[in-house]
Design a protein around this motif. Structure first.
Motif, PDB file in Angstrom:
ATOM      1  N   GLY A 181     -30.581  39.386  11.489  1.00 41.85           N
ATOM      2  CA  GLY A 181     -29.118  39.495  11.533  1.00 41.85           C
ATOM      3  C   GLY A 181     -28.597  40.365  10.402  1.00 41.85           C
ATOM      4  N   PHE A 182     -29.197  40.221   9.240  1.00 36.51           N
ATOM      5  CA  PHE A 182     -28.772  41.000   8.077  1.00 36.51           C
ATOM      6  C   PHE A 182     -29.011  42.497   8.317  1.00 36.51           C
ATOM      7  CE2 PHE A 182     -28.665  42.760   3.895  1.00 36.51           C
ATOM      8  CZ  PHE A 182     -27.757  41.969   3.202  1.00 36.51           C
ATOM      9  N   LEU A 183     -30.189  42.801   8.887  1.00 38.34           N
ATOM     10  CA  LEU A 183     -30.504  44.214   9.146  1.00 38.34           C
ATOM     11  C   LEU A 183     -29.575  44.785  10.219  1.00 38.34           C
ATOM     12  CD1 LEU A 183     -34.395  43.966   9.001  1.00 38.34           C
ATOM     13  CD2 LEU A 183     -32.908  45.149   7.385  1.00 38.34           C
ATOM     14  N   GLN A 184     -29.288  43.983  11.245  1.00 40.56           N
ATOM     15  CA  GLN A 184     -28.367  44.461  12.297  1.00 40.56           C
ATOM     16  C   GLN A 184     -26.994  44.752  11.698  1.00 40.56           C
ATOM     17  OE1 GLN A 184     -28.646  41.238  15.122  1.00 40.56           O
ATOM     18  NE2 GLN A 184     -30.772  41.753  15.570  1.00 40.56           N
ATOM     19  N   ALA A 185     -26.530  43.855  10.832  1.00 40.17           N
ATOM     20  CA  ALA A 185     -25.219  44.039  10.208  1.00 40.17           C
ATOM     21  C   ALA A 185     -25.214  45.297   9.340  1.00 40.17           C
ATOM     22  CB  ALA A 185     -24.860  42.813   9.377  1.00 40.17           C
ATOM     23  N   THR A 186     -26.310  45.515   8.630  1.00 39.71           N
ATOM     24  CA  THR A 186     -26.403  46.704   7.769  1.00 39.71           C
ATOM     25  C   THR A 186     -26.226  47.974   8.603  1.00 39.71           C
ATOM     26  OG1 THR A 186     -27.852  45.528   6.270  1.00 39.71           O
ATOM     27  CG2 THR A 186     -27.903  47.925   6.128  1.00 39.71           C
ATOM     28  N   LEU A 199     -22.861  52.342  10.375  1.00 39.37           N
ATOM     29  CA  LEU A 199     -22.355  53.246  11.412  1.00 39.37           C
ATOM     30  C   LEU A 199     -20.829  53.238  11.476  1.00 39.37           C
ATOM     31  CD1 LEU A 199     -24.900  52.627  14.324  1.00 39.37           C
ATOM     32  CD2 LEU A 199     -24.688  54.673  12.904  1.00 39.37           C
ATOM     33  N   ALA A 200     -20.221  52.154  11.002  1.00 37.93           N
ATOM     34  CA  ALA A 200     -18.755  52.064  11.029  1.00 37.93           C
ATOM     35  C   ALA A 200     -18.114  52.868   9.895  1.00 37.93           C
ATOM     36  CB  ALA A 200     -18.330  50.590  10.944  1.00 37.93           C
ATOM     37  N   ARG A 201     -18.947  53.312   8.954  1.00 42.36           N
ATOM     38  CA  ARG A 201     -18.406  54.033   7.802  1.00 42.36           C
ATOM     39  C   ARG A 201     -18.411  55.539   8.043  1.00 42.36           C
ATOM     40  NH1 ARG A 201     -18.856  51.346   2.490  1.00 42.36           N
ATOM     41  NH2 ARG A 201     -19.340  53.403   1.710  1.00 42.36           N
ATOM     42  N   GLU A 202     -17.245  56.126   7.865  1.00 41.56           N
ATOM     43  CA  GLU A 202     -17.105  57.553   8.125  1.00 41.56           C
ATOM     44  C   GLU A 202     -18.081  58.394   7.290  1.00 41.56           C
ATOM     45  OE1 GLU A 202     -13.250  60.089   8.067  1.00 41.56           O
ATOM     46  OE2 GLU A 202     -12.856  58.116   8.934  1.00 41.56           O
ATOM     47  N   ASP A 203     -18.263  57.990   6.022  1.00 42.95           N
ATOM     48  CA  ASP A 203     -19.110  58.797   5.132  1.00 42.95           C
ATOM     49  C   ASP A 203     -20.595  58.658   5.435  1.00 42.95           C
ATOM     50  OD1 ASP A 203     -18.844  56.140   4.325  1.00 42.95           O
ATOM     51  OD2 ASP A 203     -19.269  56.583   2.222  1.00 42.95           O
TER      52      ASP A 203
END
Ligand code: UTP
Length: 297
Positions: free
Chosen positions: A263-268, A273-277
């Protein structure tokens, strides 16, 4: 009249054994998704829901967590000197007003219910939120805020709930549904970690709660439950026997079980991917990884 929910308890006294050896010296809640520790996501969510007082139930070895919320004058001065205003702004979110944060010690990991009970003296006769920071929820409107709004209609006690696959449900607290009204369900009973095949539904409780002050009184009885631990689920379920309303709330959002490695890796990946940079570089790398995995099959 329903009281406003202004206090939240963050039980962070668990041993975090699934992340050993890392958790030998760092609290699980300080581990980072991209560049922010799990606890920051939890605090931001609580603030968005109108929480003003933050109560941490901690244990031995969690001092990094306490330091995290302090001002860091040397670091701040250095950033100011270098004109790094954006980083200074980022640090602002990590600071707490004096008196807004309290730490209570749980001397022994006797269970989540016991951890919540440890905060009893900081509570008046008022409803309160409980947030487990290892459940991270990505949502347009933060999950606890959704719950506070729903709670204004229902009162009683409310737990965040989500459908989980049949083979996973016995790892959770599970709801026995009385009436399904869509996003809100009323509850007939709750079972912590039911034996496989005995689960009353596949609607599982995850780590967000708004609880009536009476739940704290139920915890006073300190009954041990599943796994020999004092379970929060049992104290909430007792509300139903006492003819008080208990509700499940199907939140809108994606929950990540950051208490588990997968779960931690999926969240990472998801937060990266949600971060523009980071999106382009990380996305390209993931595409490459997937392509080479496929080619190897
Ligand atoms: P977990 O079941 O994830 O346990 O607790 P844990 O110790 O954190 O992790 P593992 O299973 O050993 O890897 C759920 C939440 O309840 C808190 C934990 O800190 C976590 O936020 N908790 C649990 C307590 O504060 N005290 C307890 O006695 C038990």
């Amino acid at each position: 009249m329903k009281r406003k929910v202004t206090k939240a308890i963050f039980p962070v006294a668990g041993l975090g054994t699934r992340f050993l050896p890392a958790t030998k010296s760092i609290p699980k809640e300080i581990m980072t998704l991209v560049d922010r520790p799990l606890i920051q996501y939890a605090i931001d969510e609580a603030r968005a829901a109108g929480i003003k007082e933050f109560i941490f139930v901690t244990s031995r070895g969690k001092s990094a967590l306490e330091d995290y919320f302090d001002h860091s004058p040397v670091l701040e001065q250095e950033l100011r000197k270098k004109g790094k205003d954006e980083l200074l702004e980022t640090l602002k979110n990590t600071n707490m007003d004096s008196g807004a944060i309290a730490y209570i010690r749980q001397h022994k990991a006797l269970g989540l219910g016991h951890a919540v009970w440890c905060a009893r003296r900081l509570m008046q006769n008022e409803p309160f939120a409980v947030i487990l920071p290892d459940d991270v929820i990505a949502a347009e409107k933060p999950c606890l805020q959704q719950m506070v709004e729903a709670y204004e209609e229902t009162g009683g006690s409310m737990v965040a709930a989500m459908e989980v696959p049949k083979d996973k449900v016995s790892a959770y607290g599970v709801l026995d549904v009385k009436e399904d009204m869509g996003s809100i369900v009323s509850v007939n009973g709750m079972v912590e970690k039911p034996a496989p095949g005995t689960e009353p539904s596949n609607l599982a409780v995850i780590g967000r709660y708004i609880l009536s002050p009476n739940v704290m009184r139920n915890l006073n009885k300190k009954k041990t439950g599943a796994g020999g631990e004092i379970q929060l689920t049992d104290a909430i379920a007792e509300e139903i026997n006492q003819d008080r309303g208990v509700y499940g709330f199907r939140f809108r959002g994606q929950r990540y079980d950051c208490g588990s490695k997968a779960g931690f890796l999926q969240a990472t990946v998801a937060f990266g991917l949600a971060r523009e940079d980071l999106r382009d570089e990380l996305g390209a790398y993931l595409d490459e990884m997937v392509a080479s995995r496929r080619a190897a099959e």
